[in-house]
Scaffold this motif. Sequence first.
Motif, PDB file in Angstrom:
ATOM      1  N   CYS A 156       0.841  -1.204   0.000  1.00 51.97           N
ATOM      2  CA  CYS A 156       0.000   0.000   0.000  1.00 51.97           C
ATOM      3  C   CYS A 156       0.868   1.242   0.000  1.00 51.97           C
ATOM      4  O   CYS A 156       1.946   1.261   0.603  1.00 51.97           O
ATOM      5  CB  CYS A 156      -0.906   0.020   1.225  1.00 51.97           C
ATOM      6  N   ASN A 157       0.350   2.266  -0.653  1.00 53.95           N
ATOM      7  CA  ASN A 157       1.005   3.574  -0.665  1.00 53.95           C
ATOM      8  C   ASN A 157      -0.017   4.634  -0.256  1.00 53.95           C
ATOM      9  O   ASN A 157      -1.119   4.685  -0.803  1.00 53.95           O
ATOM     10  CB  ASN A 157       1.553   3.900  -2.058  1.00 53.95           C
ATOM     11  N   THR A 172      -6.389   4.072  -0.830  1.00 42.27           N
ATOM     12  CA  THR A 172      -4.971   3.731  -0.934  1.00 42.27           C
ATOM     13  C   THR A 172      -4.648   3.357  -2.381  1.00 42.27           C
ATOM     14  O   THR A 172      -5.558   3.116  -3.192  1.00 42.27           O
ATOM     15  CB  THR A 172      -4.601   2.559   0.002  1.00 42.27           C
ATOM     16  N   THR A 173      -3.381   3.313  -2.675  1.00 41.66           N
ATOM     17  CA  THR A 173      -2.902   2.908  -3.992  1.00 41.66           C
ATOM     18  C   THR A 173      -1.918   1.758  -3.819  1.00 41.66           C
ATOM     19  O   THR A 173      -1.002   1.841  -2.988  1.00 41.66           O
ATOM     20  CB  THR A 173      -2.217   4.083  -4.705  1.00 41.66           C
ATOM     21  N   SER A 175       0.924  -1.030  -5.264  1.00 35.37           N
ATOM     22  CA  SER A 175       2.019  -1.144  -6.225  1.00 35.37           C
ATOM     23  C   SER A 175       2.763  -2.454  -5.985  1.00 35.37           C
ATOM     24  O   SER A 175       2.638  -3.069  -4.921  1.00 35.37           O
ATOM     25  CB  SER A 175       2.976   0.032  -6.087  1.00 35.37           C
ATOM     26  N   LEU A 218      -4.220  -4.504 -11.134  1.00 37.85           N
ATOM     27  CA  LEU A 218      -3.164  -3.504 -11.281  1.00 37.85           C
ATOM     28  C   LEU A 218      -2.998  -3.046 -12.716  1.00 37.85           C
ATOM     29  O   LEU A 218      -2.570  -1.912 -12.967  1.00 37.85           O
ATOM     30  CB  LEU A 218      -1.832  -4.072 -10.766  1.00 37.85           C
ATOM     31  N   SER A 221      -6.324  -0.390 -12.731  1.00 36.53           N
ATOM     32  CA  SER A 221      -6.302   0.673 -11.713  1.00 36.53           C
ATOM     33  C   SER A 221      -5.675   0.131 -10.445  1.00 36.53           C
ATOM     34  O   SER A 221      -5.992  -0.979 -10.003  1.00 36.53           O
ATOM     35  CB  SER A 221      -7.718   1.169 -11.411  1.00 36.53           C
ATOM     36  N   ALA A 222      -4.774   0.912  -9.906  1.00 39.64           N
ATOM     37  CA  ALA A 222      -4.102   0.505  -8.673  1.00 39.64           C
ATOM     38  C   ALA A 222      -4.739   1.116  -7.435  1.00 39.64           C
ATOM     39  O   ALA A 222      -4.278   0.880  -6.320  1.00 39.64           O
ATOM     40  CB  ALA A 222      -2.633   0.896  -8.745  1.00 39.64           C
ATOM     41  N   LYS A 223      -5.786   1.908  -7.617  1.00 36.54           N
ATOM     42  CA  LYS A 223      -6.395   2.616  -6.484  1.00 36.54           C
ATOM     43  C   LYS A 223      -7.595   1.867  -5.961  1.00 36.54           C
ATOM     44  O   LYS A 223      -8.417   1.367  -6.738  1.00 36.54           O
ATOM     45  CB  LYS A 223      -6.807   4.033  -6.900  1.00 36.54           C
ATOM     46  N   GLU A 225     -10.662   2.447  -2.988  1.00 38.68           N
ATOM     47  CA  GLU A 225     -11.269   3.388  -2.039  1.00 38.68           C
ATOM     48  C   GLU A 225     -12.699   2.980  -1.776  1.00 38.68           C
ATOM     49  O   GLU A 225     -13.322   2.271  -2.573  1.00 38.68           O
ATOM     50  CB  GLU A 225     -11.220   4.817  -2.583  1.00 38.68           C
TER      51      GLU A 225
END
Length: 259
Positions: A156-157, A172-173, A175, A218, A221-223, A225
């Motif tokens: 998570c980022n 969160t995003t 990766s 991924l 979309s990497a997001k 919410e």
Amino acid sequence: MPSYSILLMRTDATDKRPWRMNIGRTMFWVLALGACALPILGFFVSLGWVAPSWLRLNMDSMKEAVQEAEATLQPLQQQNAQLADRKATLEAQVTTLRTQLAEAETKITMADTARTEAVARLGMLETEVVNLKQAVAKYEAMLKPRSSAQREVVQCNDLTAIRQGDKITYATTFSRIRRDSNVPDKLTVQVRVAQGDNAVLLDQAKQNATVVNHTLELSRSAKVEGSVPLSNPQGGGLRMLDMKVMNGTTQVGYCWKSF
């Protein structure tokens, strides 16, 4: 024939003949009576004419003085009335100012007392915050799953969690942990919120918490919410957002945030 003779003689010139004055009997009595009557006559003349005339003059002067005094007294009376009104106004203002001063002094005393208490309370709260942060760090270390680094392929980022009413809104995003990691096309993200006063209660709350699932791709979309409801909105203690990334039944990523 004269009845009386009066001789006037100089003592320093006895050789000269004295001066003689003869007064007759009638003249003598006239002069004697005149000498006695003249003071009486003067008194009556003064009483009947001189004194009234003098009193009239004095009365006129006194009337003029009274008129002048009355003319001077009227402005003084007006000024005195104005000064009395001004005095009453100033007394009322002084009373009001004294009341305001007393209130201000009371407020200042209360403010100083409150400030002293607030400073002492702030010091206690700062110490409590430091202790809570240390406790949170211990809980996070205790609750973090001990999965091997080889099994985790995503991370998570910038994970955020904000309470809005009875829900927790999160975002969160994701990766790859490593560029050469083999990430499946579709993963499942399980989101839940645990709440409790200690690590045991937090672990138990995870078992009964509401789970929200997201599909993570991924390549598209990497997001991730959304929002998840709180199981006990009125309860206290520590809250922890738990986010697991699953590939079937295998966990390949994990994120958490306490608040």
